[in-house]
Design an enzyme around this catalytic site. Structure first.
Site, short mmCIF file in Angstrom:
data_model
loop_
_atom_site.label_atom_id
_atom_site.label_comp_id
_atom_site.label_asym_id
_atom_site.label_seq_id
_atom_site.Cartn_x
_atom_site.Cartn_y
_atom_site.Cartn_z
CE1 TYR A 49 50.96 -16.82 -7.75
CE2 TYR A 49 50.82 -14.95 -8.99
CZ TYR A 49 50.04 -16.07 -8.58
OH TYR A 49 48.89 -16.07 -8.53
N GLY A 50 57.21 -14.95 -6.55
CA GLY A 50 58.66 -14.90 -6.84
C GLY A 50 59.47 -15.85 -7.31
CB CYS A 80 50.81 -9.38 -9.39
SG CYS A 80 52.18 -10.54 -9.27
CG ASN A 81 55.31 -5.08 -10.57
OD1 ASN A 81 55.54 -4.08 -11.28
ND2 ASN A 81 54.90 -5.00 -9.49
CB THR A 82 55.51 -11.79 -10.14
OG1 THR A 82 56.56 -10.89 -9.31
CG2 THR A 82 56.26 -12.82 -10.34
CD GLU A 158 50.72 -12.28 1.16
OE1 GLU A 158 49.54 -13.16 1.39
OE2 GLU A 158 50.52 -11.41 0.29
CG HIS A 192 53.52 -8.47 -1.69
ND1 HIS A 192 53.08 -8.75 -2.68
CD2 HIS A 192 52.83 -8.79 -0.71
CE1 HIS A 192 52.23 -9.71 -2.65
NE2 HIS A 192 52.04 -10.01 -1.38
#
Ligand code: DGL
Length: 208
Positions: A49-50, A80-82, A158, A192
């Site tokens: 996503y970043g 997820c922070n994003t 990943e 992650h």
């Protein structure tokens, strides 16, 4: 689905991330709440996503959350922070269940930091977000922050193959800035990244 469906305590807790990062949270949750059932959802087709726009991330977050709500979860962890930065507010407006988000652990890191030089390793999208900027403004005004977004490290996790020499070199080069800037505390502001850091305590977000 009735508005109060989530009061049924036998329902599972849902959590999601762009990929496998949120499994670091699932591991911690299972230790804390071993009797609960969990549904874990990874948006691997759209990870990372970043580097994406906030609109795109928000759209994916809504789709993921909607899937979990359809499965009837009693609470949701945006692992997820994003995703949290992009859309946790919208999720809370839409769904009547408890929704817990993640943010880079600046607060505990500030307590741990001795030299007032703090590193934050997160995604570009998190670092650019209004939510993170507000957090910095609120708690980190007196510190020198060294920030780095790394899609490379997310992609490395990943692959599942990050315990080899090539991976070690990539990690070292992605972290070189922090060494150069002589930070004494590093915030792992992306779910992650705790995979790189095996640590005895259950708290995984801020490390010293
Ligand atoms: N795991 C995510 C986070 O905590 C984002 C990784 C990504 O998809 O870029 O921010």
């Amino acid at each position: 689905m009735t508005k109060a469906y989530h009061k049924d305590q036998s329902l599972p807790i849902g959590l999601f991330d762009s990929g496998i990062g949120g499994l670091s949270l699932l591991k911690a949750l299972r230790l804390e709440l071993p009797k609960e059932n969990y549904i874990y959802l990874a948006d691997t087709r759209h990870a990372p996503y970043g580097p994406q726009s906030e609109e795109f991330i928000a759209q994916r977050v809504l789709a993921m959350a909607n899937f979990l709500v359809q499965k009837k979860v009693k609470a949701m962890l945006v692992a997820c922070n994003t995703a949290t930065a992009a859309a946790v507010k919208q999720l809370r407006e839409i769904y009547p269940i408890p929704i817990i988000g993640l943010e880079p652990a600046l607060k505990p890191a500030i307590e741990a930091c001795k030299n007032k030089r703090l590193g934050v390793l997160a995604t570009e999208a998190t670092l650019q977000s209004e939510k993170y900027k507000n957090l910095k403004q609120k708690v980190a005004k007196d510190l020198y922050l060294v920030e780095k977004g790394s899609k490379e490290l997310v992609e490395l996790i990943e692959t599942g193959d990050y315990q080899n020499e090539q991976a070690r070199q990539l990690i070292e080069s992605e972290l070189a800035l922090f060494k150069l800037e002589e930070i004494d505390t590093l915030v792992l502001g992306c779910s992650h990244f705790p995979f790189f850091y095996q640590k005895k305590s259950k708290k995984s977000s801020a490390i010293r």
